[in-house]
Design a protein around this motif. Structure first.
Motif, PDB file in Angstrom:
ATOM      1  N   GLY A 108      87.958  82.643  22.803  1.00  0.00           N
ATOM      2  CA  GLY A 108      88.602  81.383  22.304  1.00  0.00           C
ATOM      3  C   GLY A 108      89.674  80.981  22.795  1.00  0.00           C
ATOM      4  N   ASN A 109      90.438  82.005  23.159  1.00  0.00           N
ATOM      5  CA  ASN A 109      91.852  81.680  24.062  1.00  0.00           C
ATOM      6  C   ASN A 109      91.659  81.024  25.558  1.00  0.00           C
ATOM      7  N   ARG A 110      90.328  80.828  25.847  1.00  0.00           N
ATOM      8  CA  ARG A 110      90.281  80.108  27.110  1.00  0.00           C
ATOM      9  C   ARG A 110      90.241  78.616  27.023  1.00  0.00           C
ATOM     10  N   TRP A 112      92.046  75.341  25.413  1.00  0.00           N
ATOM     11  CA  TRP A 112      93.397  74.755  25.277  1.00  0.00           C
ATOM     12  C   TRP A 112      93.778  74.950  23.576  1.00  0.00           C
ATOM     13  N   HIS A 113      94.943  75.569  23.333  1.00  0.00           N
ATOM     14  CA  HIS A 113      95.356  75.925  22.071  1.00  0.00           C
ATOM     15  C   HIS A 113      96.641  75.967  21.901  1.00  0.00           C
ATOM     16  N   SER A 114      97.063  75.919  20.743  1.00  0.00           N
ATOM     17  CA  SER A 114      98.509  76.307  20.127  1.00  0.00           C
ATOM     18  C   SER A 114      98.522  77.509  19.201  1.00  0.00           C
ATOM     19  N   ASP A 115      99.356  78.571  19.524  1.00  0.00           N
ATOM     20  CA  ASP A 115      99.010  79.854  18.904  1.00  0.00           C
ATOM     21  C   ASP A 115      99.267  79.586  17.311  1.00  0.00           C
ATOM     22  N   SER A 116      98.423  80.112  16.574  1.00  0.00           N
ATOM     23  CA  SER A 116      98.386  79.986  15.030  1.00  0.00           C
ATOM     24  C   SER A 116      98.534  78.883  14.643  1.00  0.00           C
ATOM     25  N   MET A 261     100.604  73.233  24.651  1.00  0.00           N
ATOM     26  CA  MET A 261      99.394  74.100  24.506  1.00  0.00           C
ATOM     27  C   MET A 261      99.037  74.806  25.859  1.00  0.00           C
ATOM     28  N   HIS A 262      98.243  75.955  25.587  1.00  0.00           N
ATOM     29  CA  HIS A 262      97.815  76.841  26.702  1.00  0.00           C
ATOM     30  C   HIS A 262      96.341  77.255  26.610  1.00  0.00           C
ATOM     31  N   ARG A 263      96.076  77.929  27.902  1.00  0.00           N
ATOM     32  CA  ARG A 263      94.861  78.707  27.906  1.00  0.00           C
ATOM     33  C   ARG A 263      94.792  79.841  28.745  1.00  0.00           C
ATOM     34  N   ARG A 276     100.841  91.720  26.122  1.00  0.00           N
ATOM     35  CA  ARG A 276     101.038  92.183  24.784  1.00  0.00           C
ATOM     36  C   ARG A 276     102.041  90.820  24.294  1.00  0.00           C
ATOM     37  N   ARG A 277     101.512  90.258  22.951  1.00  0.00           N
ATOM     38  CA  ARG A 277     102.376  88.859  22.575  1.00  0.00           C
ATOM     39  C   ARG A 277     102.958  89.333  21.243  1.00  0.00           C
ATOM     40  N   THR A 278     104.377  88.818  21.310  1.00  0.00           N
ATOM     41  CA  THR A 278     104.920  88.869  20.160  1.00  0.00           C
ATOM     42  C   THR A 278     105.269  87.308  19.664  1.00  0.00           C
TER      43      THR A 278
HETATM   44 FE   LIG Z   1      97.241  81.822  22.847  1.00  0.00          FE
END
Ligand SMILES: [Fe+2]
Length: 292
Positions: A108-110, A112-116, A261-263, A276-278
């Protein structure tokens, strides 16, 4: 500390800062100011440990924990919940099999989305650090939602202004044909509400708050809402609004989820990608609603 624009005007490389060491208050202020101005910042050659990444993140604000947001079981976590594990690795550091359910969900990260955006209080910044990268592919692309808002015609801008969307990870996965959720997962991933137009608290700039997690608009028939949102995403992610980041080990890229947004882009499925994401917690809900 210097900012050097890369690609479209909302992304900049930051030079003259060492993220492995504690930041002075003026550096913290400069990073926030840079985020307000650009929305995506790239720091090269930062050989961070987990502790150093956490310390840098905490110097900017409060950490958002990643609990129950993926299909990893709690005893299956590779990293503490202060990290969102967006790698393709299990807790034994093995690459997920191609048909692993955890991997398929993470694809699903592929989109376009905005985290959380699927949380009642959505994320502010995400900080993604590259530890191991695949031999090719795996870029992260970013799109500027302020530019997208500015590019709307008058009529669409007026229409969008007061709309409220429903966001859930179930909606983003539906787009990929991933629909076999358990009852527990459906409950855990139940939709939350987000306004479609956000105003940045420091700059006052408006932006479109879009995400593939958005699967409905309050008061609209679902197909009409999805067609409208799809049009907006298509418009907002035209190449002129996009910066594509090609990862090197040691890169830390930070973005403002309220304004972009990102993907993720594809890469060979059998190669490890340890990123690794903080995440910094947002200030509050964008629309009043019961807590999640
Ligand atoms: Fe993301």
């Amino acid at each position: 500390m210097r900012f050097r624009q890369v690609g479209p005007s909302f992304a900049a490389e930051v030079e003259g800062i060492d993220l492995t060491r504690p930041l002075a208050p003026e550096d913290v202020a400069a990073v926030h100011a840079g985020m307000d101005r650009y929305a995506v910042l790239v720091f090269h050659d930062q050989p961070l440990t987990d502790e150093q990444q956490l310390a840098f993140t905490r110097s900017l604000g409060e950490i958002e924990h990643a609990i129950g947001t993926s299909l990893r079981e709690p005893d299956d976590y590779r990293l503490p919940t202060t990290f969102a594990d967006v790698s393709n690795l299990d807790k034994h550091d093995r690459v997920f099999a191609r048909d692993d359910r955890r991997r398929l969900f993470a694809l699903g990260n592929r989109l376009w989305h905005s985290d959380s955006s699927f949380k009642v209080v959505p994320a502010k910044y995400s900080l993604l650090h590259a530890r191991r990268v695949p031999s090719r592919g795996g870029n992260t692309e970013f799109a500027d939602m302020r530019a997208a808002y500015d590019a709307l015609d008058e009529e669409t801008r007026a229409l969008a202004q007061d709309l409220v969307c429903e966001h859930s990870q179930i909606y983003s996965r539906q787009q990929l044909g991933f629909t076999d959720f358990t009852d527990e997962e459906r409950e855990r991933f139940r939709p939350v509400r987000q306004c479609l137009v956000r105003t940045h608290p420091a700059t006052g700039r408006r932006s479109l708050y879009l995400s593939s997690h958005a699967g409905g608009i309050v008061g609209w028939p679902v197909p009409e809402a999805r067609a409208f949102l799809r049009d907006l995403v298509e418009m907002a992610t035209q190449r002129e609004f996009v910066y594509s980041h090609r990862w090197r080990v040691g890169d830390l890229v930070m973005w403002d989820n309220r304004q972009t947004m990102h993907r993720a882009r594809p890469f060979p499925a059998d190669e490890p990608r340890d990123v690794r994401r903080t995440t910094l917690a947002g200030d509050g809900p964008t629309v009043p609603q019961a807590a999640g």
